[in-house]
Design a protein around this motif. Structure first.
Motif, short mmCIF file in Angstrom:
data_model
loop_
_atom_site.label_atom_id
_atom_site.label_comp_id
_atom_site.label_asym_id
_atom_site.label_seq_id
_atom_site.Cartn_x
_atom_site.Cartn_y
_atom_site.Cartn_z
N GLN A 173 3.43 9.58 -9.92
CA GLN A 173 2.99 9.41 -11.30
C GLN A 173 1.52 9.76 -11.53
O GLN A 173 1.10 9.92 -12.67
N GLY A 174 0.75 9.84 -10.45
CA GLY A 174 -0.68 10.09 -10.59
C GLY A 174 -1.48 8.85 -10.93
O GLY A 174 -2.70 8.94 -11.17
N THR A 175 -0.84 7.69 -10.94
CA THR A 175 -1.54 6.44 -11.25
C THR A 175 -2.26 5.93 -10.02
O THR A 175 -1.65 5.74 -8.96
N LEU A 176 -3.55 5.69 -10.14
CA LEU A 176 -4.36 5.28 -9.00
C LEU A 176 -4.44 3.76 -8.94
O LEU A 176 -5.04 3.11 -9.79
N LEU A 177 -3.80 3.19 -7.91
CA LEU A 177 -3.89 1.77 -7.62
C LEU A 177 -4.54 1.62 -6.25
O LEU A 177 -4.00 2.10 -5.25
N ASP A 191 0.83 -1.21 0.00
CA ASP A 191 0.00 0.00 0.00
C ASP A 191 0.86 1.25 0.00
O ASP A 191 0.52 2.25 -0.66
N THR A 250 4.01 16.02 0.11
CA THR A 250 4.34 14.86 -0.72
C THR A 250 5.64 14.21 -0.25
O THR A 250 5.73 12.98 -0.14
N LEU A 252 -5.22 13.03 -1.32
CA LEU A 252 -5.15 11.58 -1.15
C LEU A 252 -6.51 10.90 -1.19
O LEU A 252 -6.59 9.66 -1.15
N ARG A 300 1.95 1.82 -3.44
CA ARG A 300 0.86 2.37 -4.25
C ARG A 300 0.67 3.86 -3.97
O ARG A 300 0.37 4.65 -4.87
N LEU A 301 0.86 4.23 -2.70
CA LEU A 301 0.78 5.65 -2.34
C LEU A 301 1.89 6.43 -3.04
O LEU A 301 1.65 7.52 -3.59
N PHE A 343 1.13 6.81 -6.72
CA PHE A 343 0.08 7.81 -6.92
C PHE A 343 0.65 9.23 -6.82
O PHE A 343 0.31 10.10 -7.63
N LEU A 372 -7.37 7.56 -3.03
CA LEU A 372 -6.79 6.32 -2.52
C LEU A 372 -7.67 5.69 -1.44
O LEU A 372 -7.72 4.46 -1.29
#
Length: 896
Positions: free
Chosen positions: A203-207, A193, A521, A553, A196-197, A200, A556
């Motif tokens: 890169q701005g990629t939401l996982l 996790d 960040t 955030l 993944r944070l 995010f 997420l």
């Protein structure tokens, strides 16, 4: 030399130094002030620091000078509020200087920039602030100065630094220093996790988060619940895995969390927010607050009751008692207090006149009637400087060799104020200006000197921007509320174009906001094993909103199916013996419940015949006995009080005191004055008496009460005078002492408010009362429970029951029993004053006998033991127990 530099790293920062945990030689982590200090020392530019208040007053003088003969864009504001105007425009000026502004560098400047240049050129040079120091260092570096700094690592990307600091980094690089951005981000497995944070944020990629406990949003209803959960989480780490965990104290304080950590025998973090309201720092404010009219009795009492008052404790206590009794100057209690202080000085002086005079002068400097409440709206600057210097001397003396941090902060603030007043060079100085200067002097405040960090591998910082290196875990404490707003950007496009044309580029709010976002960040990206966001709904008793970073955030955490895995409730830690929180198991033991105290209707008391033999009653103590035996025993026999801090009486009591004092001057021994004369006399002395014994009524908040009292008290004096003169009474005296022993252990001592005489009826007694309504006193007379006037009517001339009455000042009514010659407003009664006193004497004897037998009764409770022959039975508990200080003992307020 190796330096890590961050714009937010002044103060507490992590890590303490560059390199690994084994330490480093010739390296440090610093913020802007720390870096400037190092560079100034290496370049030979060091000088004494200048406080903000001195710089503001110096700039104020420059603005005023620039206005002479010319109208400037600040002229109207400066005339209305010079200090605030100077403070605002100085912040503009410093921002320009930091960005590279040089007065006169623009050929045809816009009007406001031209005015700023005129102010800069007026009078002498400005005392150096941070921006001036930065520019001085840069000029020396541009001239070839060398600083021997091998490496400078910046927390922020160099391009995100404010323009002036970005240019400084370039100059250091040109001089041979290796300048680069420090690597703060930690490598993390993308499958977690936390990974993944990181993805995010970078890169701005939401996982979606899976709930592996490496990222957790800990919510709580209150700050204390959050502190309990986090402290338990820290304490359960038995293997020492807490190492390299950083707590971000979002509000600059870990006080609440430290309280719980200490209870669990864990090292405390020791981060406390700076406050200008800490103990001794208020002496500077209080010292000035006492010299303004009207006399501020609350502030004066606060000065006297400080843990270390600015005068000797004995005279401070004497004056505190006087002011809390009669809050004013030169009243009866004030004069009595000074007589006692003179006796104290003579005793301490041991016959040495010089020593005695010195002791008295030490008190008079702070509390002489000639020293306080002297000025209306302004004071001479030399007087203000004397007060500041007096505070400085007191604090320096008290600090002694130990140099107590708080007292030394007071010394610095008082010294800064004195220098600012000298720099201002104005006389007189307005009250508003002085208050603003005091606020600026103590604005930075001080952290709690007693709140110190203890050795631990759990560290705390006051802001996300102070995280200057990788860390295993981050606990973001109080992840709520909003960051301080950036100051407004004051420059127009034409002004910006003119500034940028000469290389001056003030930082825009958007750039500062981008840097602030990068701090949030980076704090998340610095964690390599886990991050916990602690989100209370209420902090310090106030509801708080979401943190701006929480909105970033939000995607997420917006997952209904896994919400119970990525969010937790702090209160759940208190509900279970075993609870999983952020990859740790918290084990708790159930406590053994204890029974709460129950109501107790009677108490066993020791034999106290000696105390009872010496007891002298007052009408008030007899009223207490008639309402509750236990209260009478604790308050009047054992002398057990609530131990309250001294305070100023409320407006009702103040007005009552004023009415009593006015009556003493209106009703002199002899014939009763005509009603109109009594009223005129009351009106003539009203203001003087209020200043002497009820000064709080003169404050803005007391206007309504003051107006009411000014109208009603003289009117009451007129009504009473008319009643007495019409019935043929004369005045014997006011505030006359009454002492009498009735035998059988009942002795009385008190003071009659007004004593009268009549050719036929003899002596009469009148007791003044100031209340909203006369209902209570009217009912007392009707029910035969008027203990106060019955006591006086039988004690003034023993063997006789004299006429006695209540005079209700607010209503203008003279209440007495039917057929009493004093009955201006007759009340039909069930028991006359003679019978009432007989009942009181019998009541006293009965309760005394019960006390001797070793029993005390909580008569506010049903079932309490009572003497069989009692005539004055205590009233129901809703009446006597409503304002009792001892209800925690008998538990009368506890639900059965």
């Amino acid at each position: 030399m190796h330096i890590i530099f961050g714009m937010m790293a002044d103060g507490s920062a992590y890590p303490d130094f560059p390199g690994d945990e084994d330490g480093i030689l010739d390296g440090c982590v610093v913020g802007p002030l720390g870096l400037l200090t190092i560079l100034e020392t290496k370049l030979g530019l060091s000088g004494p620091p200048v406080t903000p208040v001195v710089r503001i007053t110096a700039w104020q003088k420059k603005l005023q000078e620039a206005c002479k003969g010319s109208s400037r864009f600040w002229s109207a504001s400066l005339a209305a509020d010079p200090f605030s105007t100077a403070r605002l425009i100085l912040s503009w000026r410093d921002a320009l200087v930091e960005a590279g502004w040089h007065p006169g560098s623009i050929a045809n400047p816009p009007e406001r920039l031209s005015d700023m240049a005129a102010a800069e050129a007026a009078l002498e040079l400005m005392p150096l602030g941070r921006a001036d120091r930065l520019r001085a260092v840069m000029r020396r570096l541009e001239a070839g100065g060398r600083v021997a700094i091998e490496k400078l690592e910046t927390v922020e990307p160099i391009e995100h630094l404010p323009p002036g600091w970005r240019r400084l980094a370039e100059l250091l690089a040109e001089g041979g220093t290796k300048v680069r951005q420090k690597a703060i981000q930690s490598p993390v497995e993308a499958s977690s996790d936390l990974g993944r944070l990181h993805v995010f944020l970078k890169q701005g990629t939401l996982l979606p988060l899976e709930g592996d406990a490496s990222v957790l949003m800990l919510k709580s209803a209150s700050e204390i619940s959050a502190a309990e959960a986090v402290a338990e989480w820290v304490a359960c780490d038995m293997d020492g895995g807490t190492g390299h965990t950083v707590v971000i104290a979002q509000d600059g304080s870990t006080a609440m969390l430290d309280l719980v950590l200490a209870r669990l025998s864990q090292p405390v973090l020791g981060v406390s927010s700076a406050s200008p309201f800490r103990g001794a720092l208020q002496v500077l404010t209080l010292a000035f607050a006492t010299v303004w009219k009207p006399f501020d009795a609350d502030r004066f009492l606060s000065l006297l009751t400080l843990p270390n008052p600015p005068m000797r404790r004995k005279p401070a206590g004497i004056l505190a008692r006087a002011v809390s009794s009669e809050p004013g100057i030169d009243g009866r209690e004030w004069k009595r207090a000074w007589a006692l202080i003179e006796e104290w000085a003579l005793e301490k002086g041991e016959g040495d006149k010089r020593k005695t005079a010195k002791l008295l002068d030490g008190v008079k400097a702070w509390a002489d009637a000639k020293q306080i409440a002297r000025f209306d709206h302004s004071m001479p600057s030399n007087e203000a400087k004397e007060i500041a210097d007096r505070v400085k001397t007191w604090a320096a003396t008290l600090a002694g060799e130990d140099r107590d941090p708080l007292l030394m902060c007071v010394v610095g603030a008082a010294k800064a104020l004195s220098e600012a007043l000298n720099k201002l060079n104005e006389s007189p100085v307005s009250k508003r200006q002085i208050e603003q200067m005091i606020d600026a002097s103590i604005a930075e405040g001080l952290g709690n000197p007693e709140h110190r960090a203890e050795a631990s591998r759990l560290r705390a910082i006051g802001t996300p921007g102070a995280l200057c290196g990788p860390v295993k875990r981050v606990v973001w404490w109080n992840f709520a509320g909003h960051e301080p707003a950036a100051p407004p950007f004051p420059w127009y496009r034409s002004e910006l174009a003119a500034l940028e044309a000469v290389g001056c580029c003030p930082e825009r709010p958007s750039e500062a906001a981008r840097r602030q976002t990068s701090y949030w960040t980076n704090a998340a990206l610095a964690a390599s094993e886990g991050i916990m966001f602690v989100r209370p709904a209420v902090i310090a008793g106030e509801e708080v909103g979401s943190h701006p970073f929480a909105h970033l955030l939000a995607p997420l955490f917006d997952h209904e199916k896994r919400r119970n895995l990525i969010e937790a409730k702090a209160e759940a830690v208190q509900e279970y013996e075993v609870h999983q929180l952020a990859a740790r198991t918290i084990n708790r033991q159930a406590g053994t419940p204890r029974a709460t105290p129950v109501q107790q209707v009677s108490w066993t008391v020791p034999a106290i015949p000696d105390l009872l033999a010496e007891l002298v009653e007052s009408p008030t103590s007899l009223e207490t006995l008639a309402s509750c035996h236990l209260k009478w025993l604790l308050k009047h026999v054992a002398k057990l009080d609530a131990g309250r801090i001294r305070g100023i009486p409320d407006s009702r009591r103040l007005i009552g005191n004023v009415a009593h004092a006015i009556a003493q001057e209106v009703f002199l021994p002899g014939p009763v004055p005509p009603g109109k004369d009594a009223r005129r006399k009351a009106e003539a002395v009203f203001d003087r008496i209020v200043e002497q014994i009820a000064a709080p009524l003169l404050k803005a908040g007391g206007a309504n009460d003051l107006i009411s009292a000014r109208q009603r008290i003289p009117k009451a004096m007129e009504i009473l005078a008319d009643i007495l003169s019409a019935d043929g009474w004369e005045i014997v005296g006011t505030e006359m002492e009454v002492i009498h022993d009735f035998g059988d252990g009942l002795r009385i001592k008190g003071y009659t408010d007004l004593r009268t005489t009549h050719a036929i009826h003899g002596t009469g007694v009148i007791d003044f009362k100031w209340t909203k309504s006369d209902t209570r006193r009217r009912r007392e007379i009707k029910d035969g429970r008027a203990i106060q006037i019955s006591a006086y009517s039988n004690a003034v001339e023993p063997g006789r029951t004299l006429p006695a009455a209540y005079f209700m000042l607010g209503q203008g009514t003279l209440l007495a029993e039917e057929n009493s010659p004093l009955a201006g407003d007759p009340v039909r009664t069930d028991r006359n004053l003679a019978d009432t006193w007989s009942a009181v004497a019998g009541m006293h004897r009965s309760w005394r006998d019960m006390t001797v037998s070793g029993v005390a009764a909580s008569t506010g409770l049903d079932g309490a033991p009572m003497p069989d022959d009692l005539v004055l039975v205590p009233p129901k508990k809703s009446n006597p127990c409503e304002y009792c200080d001892y209800d925690g003992l008998c538990r009368v307020s506890q639900t059965a």
